[in-house]
Design an enzyme around this catalytic site. Structure first.
Site, PDB file in Angstrom:
ATOM      1  N   GLU A   1       0.834  -1.205   0.023  1.00 40.05           N
ATOM      2  CA  GLU A   1      -0.093   0.215  -0.147  1.00 40.05           C
ATOM      3  C   GLU A   1       0.790   1.291  -0.132  1.00 40.05           C
ATOM      4  OE1 GLU A   1      -2.524  -0.395   3.321  1.00 40.05           O
ATOM      5  OE2 GLU A   1      -3.756  -1.697   2.340  1.00 40.05           O
TER       6      GLU A   1
ATOM      7  N   GLU B   1      -7.096  -6.441  -1.183  1.00 36.98           N
ATOM      8  CA  GLU B   1      -7.433  -6.739   0.089  1.00 36.98           C
ATOM      9  C   GLU B   1      -8.941  -5.989   0.089  1.00 36.98           C
ATOM     10  OE1 GLU B   1      -4.895  -5.159   3.139  1.00 36.98           O
ATOM     11  OE2 GLU B   1      -3.133  -5.942   2.170  1.00 36.98           O
TER      12      GLU B   1
END
Length: 416
Positions: free
Chosen positions: A205, A340
């Site tokens: 991320e 995710e």
């Protein structure tokens, strides 16, 4: 926000056809730096030795699918969260050592793909960036567990102490790229014999907020692609995954107007994550910017506890967000991995409130999975192993059983 989410996870649970070149060129044509205490050290770090010591000729055997064709083979996936990326060792964030029996359970539960978040830098020699043979062997062993069951695998470099995430700035760019090159030469060489069931992902991320940081992140992705391709063999054709800015759909739609260059056509995917609204999906205490939501979605709002009903981020927002990814990438031959997604269970509730919350959570799981599939995104549910209050978990890793059948049923139903 994505970086904030990751920090909140750590505080909570220690994570917590070949026409694609033309399509990618069309995408390219459409068109405040973060700092860290170790930036100066990174800038002074010497060049690492090359770890591409045994490059092979291109080998297409076992690698027939381009990215779009491979995406069609992935139904819905599961994250081996808080294990191989755990700082301090594989079991340091509360999960037992990963076994073939666990992966067997994942397959038996209906998943046909596994995302393996992985840490590397904590094990590396900080002078040479060399990775220990024992750790490379262990990661390969876990990947093999998945391949044994015919599962597709996405193996990444996760947050990994922030050596990349905390240094998306011009001062550290050259030295981060040097480490990215060294790590991926070693990872790619070690995993090179796997067929198309194994995909590599550049990062996790990476927090990016503007065009300058986006340009730096693209250089990290370019280094990743160059390093993997340089090792040859199956890696010449392996599908590679690059992360959008902060893996945030809004930022990815706005800022990711260029993709890295890949000498192999049509073998690239883009990755985003989804935890919206965060007040429902992960917030564990009321904040000055907003309060926790317990109930989400049409037909699942509470009449007795209306202050905890979601006030934003419901079905219409999901559709709008996912359609952005479909229009920008999927429709241009670039599959999108929803690497995710998930929502915590709030077991501190009781009675009818708990029943409604869990039903609402299951509806969220189903709806996100369903809309991901409708819009061509590949959904990978986030499971960090916790089945308790504020946990995301579905599989009980202590005994390799299904620990949350309601959530699992919702994902399976959404993925059909």
């Amino acid at each position: 926000m994505r970086h904030l989410i990751y920090i909140l996870w750590i505080a909570m649970f220690s994570h917590c056809s070949d026409s694609g070149n033309e399509n990618q060129n069309a995408l390219t044509a459409s068109k405040g730096s973060s700092t860290s205490s170790n930036t100066d050290a990174l800038a002074r770090r010497p060049t690492y030795p090359s770890y591409n010591t045994s490059p092979l000729p291109p080998d297409p055997n076992g690698m027939p699918s381009n990215a779009t064709q491979l995406a069609a083979k992935i139904n819905f996936g599961w994250n081996l969260g808080n294990s191989l990326e755990a700082i301090g060792g594989e079991t340091n964030w509360g999960n037992p050592k990963t076994t073939q029996a666990l992966i067997d359970r994942v397959k038996a539960s209906g998943f046909n793909a596994v995302r393996i978040p992985c840490s590397w830098d904590q094990y590396a020699n900080q002078t040479t960036a060399q990775l220990p043979a024992a750790w490379l062997d262990r990661v390969k062993e876990v990947v093999q567990y998945c391949v044994n069951d015919g599962l597709y695998v996405i193996l990444n470099i996760h947050w990994d102490g922030g050596w990349l995430d905390n240094n998306i700035n011009t001062q550290a760019q050259a030295s981060v790229n040097a480490k990215q090159k060294a790590f991926w030469e070693q990872i790619a060489t070690k995993m090179r014999d796997f067929d198309e069931h194994v995909l590599f992902a550049s990062a996790n991320e990476p927090p990016v907020n503007d065009a300058t940081q986006m340009s730096i992140l693209l250089s990290y992705h370019q280094t990743f692609i160059n390093a993997v391709r340089s090792t040859g063999g199956h890696n010449t054709y392996r599908v590679l995954v690059v992360q959008g800015p902060s893996t945030d759909i809004g930022k990815t739609s706005t800022l990711m107007n260029t993709l890295p260059s890949d000498p192999t056509a049509n073998r690239m995917m883009v990755e985003v994550h989804y935890y919206n609204p965060w007040q429902f999906c992960g917030l564990t205490a009321d904040a000055n910017w907003g309060n926790m939501f317990y109930y989400w979605g049409n037909g699942y709002h509470s009449t007795t506890d209306p202050s905890r009903n979601a006030t934003w981020g419901e079905e219409d927002n999901v559709i709008t967000d996912f359609q952005k990814m479909k229009a920008k990438f999927v429709n241009n031959g670039i599959p999108v991995v929803l690497g995710e997604y998930g929502a915590i269970r709030r077991l501190s509730l009781s009675g009818d409130a708990l029943t409604l919350h869990l039903a609402s959570r299951a509806y969220w799981d189903k709806y996100i999975t369903q809309q991901a599939k409708v819009n061509g995104l590949l959904p990978f549910y986030w499971d960090e192993g916790s089945l308790g209050d504020n946990g995301f978990g579905i599989i009980n890793r202590q005994n390799n059983t299904v620990g949350d059948q309601q959530a699992l049923n919702a994902i399976i139903s959404g993925g059909q």
